[in-house]
Each structure stands twice: as structure tokens, then as C-alpha cells.
Design an enzyme around this catalytic site. Structure first.
Site, short mmCIF file in Angstrom:
data_model
loop_
_atom_site.label_atom_id
_atom_site.label_comp_id
_atom_site.label_asym_id
_atom_site.label_seq_id
_atom_site.Cartn_x
_atom_site.Cartn_y
_atom_site.Cartn_z
N PRO A 39 0.83 -1.21 0.00
CA PRO A 39 0.00 0.00 0.00
C PRO A 39 0.86 1.25 0.00
O PRO A 39 1.98 1.26 0.52
CB PRO A 39 -0.80 -0.11 1.30
N ASP A 40 0.32 2.33 -0.61
CA ASP A 40 1.00 3.59 -0.46
C ASP A 40 0.72 4.13 0.95
O ASP A 40 0.11 3.46 1.77
CB ASP A 40 0.60 4.58 -1.56
N PHE A 41 1.15 5.34 1.21
CA PHE A 41 1.03 5.83 2.57
C PHE A 41 -0.23 6.65 2.81
O PHE A 41 -0.84 6.54 3.87
CB PHE A 41 2.26 6.69 2.92
N ARG A 42 -0.65 7.44 1.83
CA ARG A 42 -1.63 8.47 2.12
C ARG A 42 -2.98 8.31 1.43
O ARG A 42 -3.87 9.12 1.67
CB ARG A 42 -1.04 9.85 1.77
N ASN A 99 10.97 4.85 -1.94
CA ASN A 99 10.49 3.57 -1.44
C ASN A 99 11.59 2.80 -0.71
O ASN A 99 12.77 2.88 -1.07
CB ASN A 99 9.93 2.73 -2.59
N ASP A 144 11.33 -0.60 -0.36
CA ASP A 144 11.05 -2.01 -0.66
C ASP A 144 12.10 -2.70 -1.52
O ASP A 144 12.04 -3.91 -1.74
CB ASP A 144 9.68 -2.15 -1.34
N HIS A 197 15.13 7.39 1.16
CA HIS A 197 14.68 7.13 2.53
C HIS A 197 15.20 5.80 3.06
O HIS A 197 14.63 5.23 3.99
CB HIS A 197 13.15 7.17 2.58
#
Length: 301
Positions: free
Chosen positions: A77-80, A151, A153, A170
Site C-alpha cells: 500500500p502507499d502511505f496516504r 520507497n 522495498d 529514505h
């Protein structure tokens, strides 16, 4: 690279349809996620023109900025996004606010929520999306300079993209360190120890790591309150002056300093945003200029 249940590259993403006509690529990628949102709107610089620009670009001159949206069809899932984003689905962790799970001060006080979430986020549970394979194609054609990704991941390298062409702004799960009070990473911790605690252990294993290394430890992903990797700044300074085309995919451009990269290209360099929402105008994207464009929808729909 060939992958199972794949389809020809040129039939997968709308961005890649005109590009395929330019490159005559035979690369295969996984099918787009069945719930991906097709491009529904757009303004300014269009996909056919972008395909031409990619085809004529100087080798090593296309820069990509990637956000959480490029991994949604991989099952992450994305964050927002309301309702489906990670921040809307953390109720079980009893957080004071959703972003606390990635907040360094909160982690020092209460590391358990992130340590429990860590198992779900650890790489190896997800496969690259069509967009990740598109990045790999840009490299195969000699056009890619770098992918700057928000990301954590590591799916860019999982697609076959060389690690030196990826800047994980990040951080990611490729390393681990002890948490300090300064915002700078402390001593490195053997990644396998953290992986075992995350995937096969529980509170006792994480507590044992705390005792063994003299403080809380975590994967080397950047929390709120931590410094971004030096490599991010060094390569941004080196790459953006040489960028001839900037592709921005799957990001709300709401987190700095990553978001500010859109303003680091030379004046007049074409910039294309592929994202569900039209964003970035406060950062200088000008969709009426003829050199910037927005395509509304998922990056690999």
C-alpha cells in the site's frame, strides 16, 4: 528478463505503448494489477511526445523520481491514499498518530509497533511491478541516468536494475544500525540478526538485540528525525544538471527534501508527472508551459 505470467512490454503500460513503438522492445513484464486505475486525465506534455524524447535522449540522461504509487500493484500500500493507504490502516498498533510508526523519537520510546510492522514490510514478500521493469528497460536501452526513489522495498533492484543506478532517498532494508540520539545512524548491526528478529522472532529477540548492541536497532530506513543518506545529496547534485528528461511517478511530492528535486533540473527540461492526483505546482511544475505534463492514473495502468 522473462518472468512468469508476463505479457509483452508494449501491451502493458500506456506510457510504454508509444515508447515500445520507438524502442521496439521485447522485454516482458508482469501484467498490471487488476485494480490499477487507468490514466483518466492529463494536461500539458503528453505521452507520445515523452516517448519521442526518450527515444532521442542522450545516453544516461533520463532521471526518474519514484514514490509509493509505483509499488501499489506489487501489493504494497502507499502511505496516504484514504482508506487503503498504510497510514489509514495502523489502528491495531495504538499509535498517537499514524506517522509515529516512522518517527525516531517515538521509536526510541516505544519500538514495538514498528518492530511488529517490520515483518510485513521486509523485502522478499513482493515482486516488482510493471513500472519497476520499465525502469529496467530504460537502463537496458542506455537512457537511464538514475532512479531516485522514496520507497524502502528494494523492488527497483529486484527487477534487475543495478544498485548503483538506484538512490534510496529514505533508505531500505539492505542494512541495519543502532539508533542514536543525534539523528545520525549509529554502529552497523549485522543485517541477518535484525532479519531473524523481524521475520522469525518476537519481543524477546528484539530485546536481545537491544542488550547486545547497547540500544535500539532497526533497518537502515530513514525515519522522521533522521538524516537522509549522504549519497542522496551527492548524486542529486551530480545528476540533475545532466538530466534531459525527468519522469516523476507515483508520488504526492509532499515529503522534503525529496520533493524539491523536481526543481533541480535546468530551465526548460521536460518533466512528466504520472500520478493519481495533480500535484507539484507549488514546487514549480507548470503544466501550461508545454514542457511539463501530468497524466492522471496509476503508473503501470
Amino acid at each position: 528478463p522473462a518472468v512468469s505470467s508476463g505479457v509483452c512490454f508494449g501491451t502493458t503500460m500506456k506510457l510504454c505503448l508509444p515508447l515500445a513503438a520507438t524502442c521496439r522492445s521485447l522485454i516482458c513484464v508482469p501484467r498490471a494489477h487488476p485494480f490499477a486505475t487507468a490514466a483518466s486525465s492529463g494536461v500539458g506534455l503528453g505521452l507520445p511526445r515523452v516517448a519521442e524524447l526518450i527515444g532521442s535522449a542522450t545516453p544516461g540522461s533520463v532521471v526518474v523520481m519514484a514514490g509509493a504509487g509505483v509499488s501499489v500493484s506489487s501489493g504494497i500500500p502507499d502511505f496516504r491514499s484514504p482508506g487503503t493507504g498504510l497510514y489509514d490502516n495502523l489502528q491495531e498498533y495504538g499509535l498517537p498518530y499514524p506517522e509515529a510508526i516512522f518517527d525516531l523519537d517515538f521509536y526510541r520510546r516505544n519500538p514495538k509497533p514498528f518492530q511488529r510492522l517490520c515483518k510485513e514490510l521486509w523485502p522478499g514478500n513482493f515482486a516488482p511491478s510493471p513500472t519497476h521493469y520499465f525502469f529496467k528497460l530504460l537502463h537496458d536501452k542506455g537512457k537511464l541516468r538514475r532512479v531516485f526513489t522514496q520507497n524502502i522495498d528494494s523492488l527497483e533492484t529486484a527487477s534487475g536494475l543495478p544498485a548503483d543506478l538506484v538512490v534510496a532517498a529514505h533508505g531500505n532494508f539492505d542494512g541495519a544500525h543502532r539508533v542514536t540520539d543525534t539523528g545520525h545512524p549509529g554502529a552497523a548491526v549485522p543485517l541477518e540478526e535484525v532479519r531473524q528478529a523481524a521475520l522469525h522472532g518476537g519481543d524477546a529477540e528484539w530485546d536481545a538485540l537491544f542488550e547486545a548492541h547497547g540500544g535500539p536497532v532497526k533497518p537502515s530506513i530513514v525515519f522522521f528525525g533522521e538524516q537522509l543518506p549522504r549519497r542522496f545529496f551527492e548524486l542529486a547534485r551530480a545528476d540533475f544538471p545532466k538530466c534531459e528528461l525527468l519522469l516523476v511517478l507515483g508520488t504526492s511530492l509532499g515529503v522534503h527534501p525529496f520533493a524539491g528535486l523536481v526543481g533541480e533540473t535546468r530551465v526548460g527540461v521536460p518533466r512528466l508527472l504520472i500520478n493519481r492526483d495533480r500535484v507539484g505546482e507549488h514546487l514549480g511544475l507548470d503544466f501550461a508551459s508545454g514542457t511539463d505534463g501530468w497524466v492522471g492514473g496509476d503508473s503501470d495502468a
